[in-house]
Write a protein that holds these residues in place. Structure first.
Motif, mmCIF file in Angstrom:
data_model
loop_
_atom_site.group_PDB
_atom_site.id
_atom_site.type_symbol
_atom_site.label_atom_id
_atom_site.label_comp_id
_atom_site.label_asym_id
_atom_site.label_seq_id
_atom_site.Cartn_x
_atom_site.Cartn_y
_atom_site.Cartn_z
ATOM 1 N N UNK B 325 29.326 83.622 21.062
ATOM 2 C CA UNK B 325 29.774 83.777 19.998
ATOM 3 C C UNK B 325 30.279 85.274 19.731
ATOM 4 N N UNK B 326 31.650 85.429 18.995
ATOM 5 C CA UNK B 326 31.769 86.771 18.468
ATOM 6 C C UNK B 326 32.582 86.696 17.216
ATOM 7 N N UNK B 327 32.098 87.455 16.079
ATOM 8 C CA UNK B 327 32.605 87.374 14.824
ATOM 9 C C UNK B 327 33.636 88.684 14.901
ATOM 10 N N UNK B 328 33.163 90.060 15.119
ATOM 11 C CA UNK B 328 34.097 90.979 15.065
ATOM 12 C C UNK B 328 34.853 91.284 16.410
ATOM 13 N N UNK B 329 35.940 91.087 16.502
ATOM 14 C CA UNK B 329 36.897 91.213 17.711
ATOM 15 C C UNK B 329 36.786 92.739 18.362
ATOM 16 N N UNK B 330 35.870 93.040 18.902
ATOM 17 C CA UNK B 330 35.756 94.326 19.571
ATOM 18 C C UNK B 330 36.071 94.181 21.164
ATOM 19 N N UNK B 331 35.928 92.845 21.550
ATOM 20 C CA UNK B 331 36.175 92.544 22.913
ATOM 21 C C UNK B 331 37.455 92.760 23.654
ATOM 22 N N UNK B 332 37.516 92.722 24.767
ATOM 23 C CA UNK B 332 38.707 92.738 25.655
ATOM 24 C C UNK B 332 38.609 91.450 26.741
ATOM 25 N N UNK B 333 39.132 90.369 26.370
ATOM 26 C CA UNK B 333 39.220 89.184 27.450
ATOM 27 C C UNK B 333 40.305 89.481 28.300
ATOM 28 N N UNK B 334 39.864 89.638 29.640
ATOM 29 C CA UNK B 334 40.977 89.819 30.792
ATOM 30 C C UNK B 334 41.039 88.236 31.451
ATOM 31 N N UNK B 335 42.102 87.971 31.330
ATOM 32 C CA UNK B 335 42.271 86.303 31.930
ATOM 33 C C UNK B 335 43.437 86.524 33.117
ATOM 34 N N UNK B 336 43.014 86.243 34.460
ATOM 35 C CA UNK B 336 44.285 85.975 35.336
ATOM 36 C C UNK B 336 43.852 84.883 35.997
ATOM 37 N N UNK B 337 45.084 84.156 36.531
ATOM 38 C CA UNK B 337 45.002 82.884 37.151
ATOM 39 C C UNK B 337 44.447 82.968 38.237
ATOM 40 N N UNK B 338 44.359 83.986 39.244
ATOM 41 C CA UNK B 338 43.794 84.086 40.412
ATOM 42 C C UNK B 338 43.758 85.389 40.831
ATOM 43 N N UNK B 339 42.487 85.612 41.834
ATOM 44 C CA UNK B 339 42.537 87.020 42.057
ATOM 45 C C UNK B 339 43.418 87.314 43.210
ATOM 46 N N UNK B 340 44.191 88.396 43.169
ATOM 47 C CA UNK B 340 45.147 88.992 44.284
ATOM 48 C C UNK B 340 44.195 89.409 45.185
ATOM 49 N N UNK B 341 44.107 88.743 46.299
ATOM 50 C CA UNK B 341 43.205 89.344 47.538
ATOM 51 C C UNK B 341 44.335 88.910 48.735
ATOM 52 N N UNK B 342 43.681 89.673 49.762
ATOM 53 C CA UNK B 342 44.331 89.697 51.291
ATOM 54 C C UNK B 342 44.087 88.048 51.624
ATOM 55 N N UNK B 343 44.983 87.649 52.474
ATOM 56 C CA UNK B 343 44.926 86.500 52.972
ATOM 57 C C UNK B 343 43.817 86.227 53.924
ATOM 58 N N UNK B 344 42.990 85.095 53.664
ATOM 59 C CA UNK B 344 41.851 84.730 54.414
ATOM 60 C C UNK B 344 40.513 85.170 53.727
ATOM 61 N N UNK B 345 40.880 86.438 52.723
ATOM 62 C CA UNK B 345 39.596 86.516 51.984
ATOM 63 C C UNK B 345 39.671 85.602 50.622
ATOM 64 N N UNK B 346 40.991 85.232 50.215
ATOM 65 C CA UNK B 346 41.022 84.610 48.741
ATOM 66 C C UNK B 346 40.304 83.324 48.584
ATOM 67 N N UNK B 347 40.230 82.812 50.056
ATOM 68 C CA UNK B 347 39.679 81.534 49.651
ATOM 69 C C UNK B 347 38.015 81.164 49.381
ATOM 70 N N UNK B 348 37.456 82.628 49.715
ATOM 71 C CA UNK B 348 36.184 82.748 49.828
ATOM 72 C C UNK B 348 35.704 82.638 48.113
ATOM 73 N N UNK B 349 36.741 82.849 47.369
ATOM 74 C CA UNK B 349 36.509 83.086 45.687
ATOM 75 C C UNK B 349 36.331 81.930 45.204
ATOM 76 N N UNK B 350 35.076 81.499 44.654
ATOM 77 C CA UNK B 350 34.971 80.358 44.205
ATOM 78 C C UNK B 350 35.973 79.609 43.020
ATOM 79 N N UNK B 351 35.918 80.616 42.143
ATOM 80 C CA UNK B 351 36.789 80.248 40.795
ATOM 81 C C UNK B 351 38.057 80.423 41.081
ATOM 82 N N UNK B 352 39.034 79.778 40.834
ATOM 83 C CA UNK B 352 40.342 79.969 41.011
ATOM 84 C C UNK B 352 41.164 80.542 39.501
ATOM 85 N N UNK B 353 40.221 80.327 38.646
ATOM 86 C CA UNK B 353 40.506 80.914 37.188
ATOM 87 C C UNK B 353 39.646 81.565 36.716
ATOM 88 N N UNK B 354 39.512 83.072 36.763
ATOM 89 C CA UNK B 354 38.358 83.748 36.589
ATOM 90 C C UNK B 354 38.603 84.442 35.352
#
Lengths: 289, 362, 249
Positions: B325-354
């Protein structure tokens, strides 16, 4: 002459403040926690001693002994039950918890013992004194000052000359690395908290022997102890003794000038030191205690 | 009503600072204020008196939370500014200032006193700061006790409003308190949502990381201390116009610090909504148990200790944490589609949309 | 006989997994160099073995005894000492006091399995003999030492616990080349004394010269585990930078 007398009485009063300050300073130096219940724990010990001696009729020495051992136990319980469990949340949550404890102790004592002032009766010793060149020196305040000097000296020697002291100072410097060289940081903290609360108990008993005590006197003891530590300079046990005497003299001389302003003058001296010498009169960065 | 900031280069990163719940709670807040403003016309004076006391608690809790929960300034001496605010109303009305106008002025006076005070107190670190503020509160108490015009140690009453009809006086007091509460809430919200608040939260949540990014916050902390102390003064001023009598040992009493800490810790420290809930809870507890004297304070102390141990986020924080829950919007939701990682490492990240919510305590 | 056995060890920093299912065995007297790029999990692995970081999965065994849940200070008594990166001396203690803090008080707490482990027989006197610089500086506050002197103190402080396994984390980091030479020269005495060593070293040449075995880490996994005589410098360098094909060990 009145002024000289006030200075002497102030120094003796400083002994009482130094006893309260020793435990506060020890705990802050090692755990980096300001125990806001420190004064109230001392008052708890004072009322426990009064209750055992006057109420239950125990011999004075036995009553005080029981109380001091009990305070060591309460200190250990304070660490195991409260301080060690509040880690991980906001960094200052443990200090907030000790403030809650302060409110609990003070108000519970008031309910149990009522707001009436009480004192620990020491018989003839409590009122005996000697006259030194026209200035009367009470045996009891002199004894309290001597106990304070002994306690601070003992603490200093224990911290600088023993294996336990080395472990305490190492933990104060860096608890994570202390664990890597075999020091049980948690146990060290527990023993230090027990010692600090034991010292608060000793200070509380000395206070109750020297003057009338009320259940809600804890916060003022905490404030005086804190002022002594800051005036003297954090991290220096001798600075704490000096700071306690400076505060005692300021209050005592202030009362001579105007009977109702002793405490205020003490606060103002504290603020002046904070403004002009924020590191304290005897600031030493290196030695921690 | 959505404020979405798009950061240009790919991958598409969105910073979301508003939500549907936030819109709902702002609308709810506006309705609540309107209803609250109508209270004096609907109910008997006693209710107005009680509600004014509640508003003073809300102001105390919100400002103390800004200090302790956001700026890391645990003060055990805000009763100094609370009492100063109350006595400022007495002094100002003696000078002929309207009693209700002197409520905000008392806040200004306290803020002005807090500024030089901070120069001294900020020399003390963390735990020492707490007792330092307490010493200052004692100094204020002892100084005020020496002024015969203010009733010295025995205290005195506010006389400038005695000519007013009691029901009207009650209503005026209440409306003043309501206006000041809205001002403090909106002001605290704006401050904590601003750059100042963000920097403070960054330091609070990870001091080392913030410092390594060059975020130093002494100025921000000072600002919060000055404004928060002004807020405590406003609460004291409200309390005086409500109770009409001031006595140094009461107005500067450390029990006010105990109440502030209780409300914030129980409600939820470091969350904007927490202290408001804490104030309401304390108010209810006061109505039920105030006759119990010291045991009531013992109970509050025990509850506060238990809360720090078993629910350090407080009532609101635990609910918000579990349900998101949040009532007062003091937050910063940072949303990105996939983490920009070096090739080979990206696959290890469990969530595609973090989704990483960067508001420390949630 | 195996001194240290690490089985399927996983260590996390919050959401980040730094060590992924690592298996590692160290025999008494072996000198193992952990090699890998920054962030490969070398330091994390050492800290998990020393007990200052918890294992999320897997086991750590010392002399056959499972020490996975044993806190760091007890592992020191059991026989594992870590020299942390950046020395981390106690600045308010003198050099001698820093050493004395490392002396275990009382009896060895761990079970019989670890009390019989081969050790070097180190104590304060032997450390002062092996590191003459420390004998000279014994009363100086540790905060006032040069980097090389600090490193000698840190190694001495770990040795006085008389470990069966010494973990060295980046002992040459931040030191002048001359100071590094001095540190490694004094380490010769340690290595000759029969203590098993696991060291993290950025300098591959130095690692190849000192170690009896090379273990390469890449993104938290072991990618190579070879005896020094079989180690090909180019191959190690590739493993270090994480380039080329991965060969399962």
């Amino acid at each position: 002459m009145r002024l000289l007398d006030a200075v002497v009485q102030g120094c003796l009063l400083g002994g009482q403040y130094a006893l309260f300050a020793a435990g506060l300073s020890l705990m802050f130096g090692v755990l980096k926690v300001v125990n806001l219940a420190h004064g109230d724990l001392g008052i708890l010990a004072a009322f426990a001693a009064i209750g055992l001696a006057a109420g239950a009729g125990l011999p004075l020495a036995l009553a005080v002994g029981v109380v001091l051992v009990g305070m060591l136990g309460i200190g250990a319980a304070l660490h195991a039950g409260l301080l060690a469990r509040t880690t991980g949340a906001l960094p200052q949550i443990s200090m907030i918890a000790t403030f809650g404890l302060s409110v609990v102790i003070g108000n519970a004592l008031q309910e149990v013992f009522s707001a009436d002032p009480r004192a620990l009766d020491l018989g003839w010793f409590g009122t005996a004194g000697v006259s030194l060149g026209g200035i009367s020196v009470g045996l009891l305040p002199a004894a309290v000052l001597a106990v304070a000097v002994l306690a601070l000296t003992g603490l200093h020697l224990a911290l600088t000359r023993t294996a336990f002291g080395r472990r305490v100072r190492a933990t104060a410097d860096d608890p994570g690395t202390a664990a890597l060289v075999g020091v049980d940081a948690r146990r060290t903290y527990l023993v230090v908290t027990a010692l600090a609360v034991g010292l608060a108990g000793l200070a509380g008993v000395a206070y109750a022997a020297s003057s009338l005590v009320t259940p809600l006197a804890g916060p003022s003891r905490l404030i005086f102890a804190f002022e002594a530590v800051v005036i003297g300079g954090l991290g220096s046990l001798w600075g704490t003794l000096l700071g306690a005497m400076v505060l005692g003299v300021a209050q005592s001389v202030g009362s001579v000038v105007d009977p109702s302003s002793g405490v205020l003058v003490g606060h103002l001296v504290f603020l002046m030191v904070l403004a002009t010498r924020p590191a304290g009169l005897l600031a030493r960065a290196r030695v921690r205690a | 009503m959505s404020a979405v900031v798009q950061t240009p280069p790919a991958p598409r990163v969105q910073v979301v600072r508003w939500s549907r719940t936030a819109s709902a709670s702002v609308a709810g807040f506006a309705v609540l204020v309107a209803v609250a403003a109508a209270v004096p016309m609907l109910f008997v004076p006693l209710v107005g008196n009680r509600l004014t006391a509640l508003l003073a608690l809300v102001v105390l809790a919100v400002t103390w939370n800004a200090l302790a929960g956001y700026a890391g300034l645990v003060s055990v001496g805000q009763q100094g500014f609370f009492g100063l605010g109350a006595y400022a109303v007495l002094a100002l009305s003696d000078l002929g200032v309207n009693a209700y106008l002197s409520v905000p002025l008392a806040g200004v006076v306290c803020a002005l006193v807090a500024l030089p005070s901070s120069l001294l107190l900020f020399r003390l670190r963390a735990g020492q700061f707490a007792i330092g503020t307490w010493v200052l509160a004692e100094v204020f108490r002892l100084l005020v006790s020496r002024v015969p015009q203010l009733g010295a140690g025995t205290g005195r009453s506010l006389t400038s409003t005695t000519g007013v009809d009691p029901a009207l006086r009650q209503a005026l007091t209440y409306w003043t308190a309501l206006a000041m509460t809205v001002l403090v809430l909106v002001g605290a919200f704006a401050l904590l949502r601003s750059r100042v608040g963000i920097r403070l939260q960054a330091v609070r949540d990870d001091e080392n990381a913030a410092r390594s990014l060059g975020v130093g916050v002494t100025g921000e902390k000072r600002l919060v201390f000055v404004l928060g102390s002004g807020g405590a003064g406003v609460a004291g001023a409200i309390t005086l116009t409500n109770s009409l009598t001031a006595q140094p040992d009461n107005m500067f009493g450390v029990q006010w610090a105990a109440l502030m800490i209780f409300m914030v810790v129980i409600g939820g420290i470091g969350a904007f909504e927490g202290p408001i809930i804490g104030a309401v809870l304390l108010f209810v507890v006061q109505q039920l148990f105030d006759g119990l004297g010291n045991w009531y304070l013992v109970g509050l102390g025990v509850l506060a200790v238990v809360a720090t141990l078993s629910a350090p986020r407080g009532v609101w924080g635990e609910l918000a944490h579990r349900r998101g829950w949040t009532a007062a919007p003091l937050f910063h939701d940072v949303r990105w589609p996939a983490l920009p990682l070096a090739s080979g490492a990206a696959a290890r990240h469990d969530a595609a949309d973090t989704t990483v919510r960067e508001e420390g305590r949630r | 006989m195996t001194l240290l056995r690490v089985e399927g060890l996983v260590v996390r920093h919050g959401l980040l997994t730094a060590v992924r299912e690592v298996d590692l065995a160290v025999a008494p007297g072996e000198v193992v160099a952990l090699v890998g790029a920054n962030g490969a999990g070398k330091s994390t692995l050492l800290h998990a073995v020393a007990g200052s970081l918890p294992a999320a999965q897997g086991r750590v065994l010392l002399g056959g005894e499972d020490v996975t849940t044993m806190p760091a200070h007890q592992r020191v008594r059991a026989g594992i000492s870590l020299v942390p990166e950046g020395r981390r001396l106690f600045p308010s203690l003198s050099v001698l006091e820093n050493l004395l803090v490392g002396v275990p008080g009382g009896s060895r707490a761990a079970g019989p399995a670890t009390s019989g482990l081969p050790r070097g027989g180190w104590d304060v006197d032997r450390v002062l003999d092996a590191f003459p610089v420390l004998a000279r500086l014994r009363d100086r506050p540790a905060g006032l030492l040069s980097g090389g002197e600090q490193q000698a103190t840190a190694i001495g402080r770990a040795l006085v616990a008389d470990p069966a396994l010494l973990l060295l984390d980046e002992v040459s980091l931040g030191l002048s080349p001359a100071a590094v030479d001095v540190v490694y020269a004094s380490l010769e005495a340690v290595l000759a004394g029969g203590v098993a060593v696991v060291l993290v070293e950025q300098d591959i040449e130095r690692a190849l010269r000192t170690a009896t075995r090379i273990v390469c880490l890449l993104e938290g996994r072991v990618t190579r585990d070879v005896a020094r005589r079989d180690a090909d410098r180019a191959e190690i360098t590739r493993a270090y930078f994480g380039t080329g094909t991965e060969v399962p060990s």
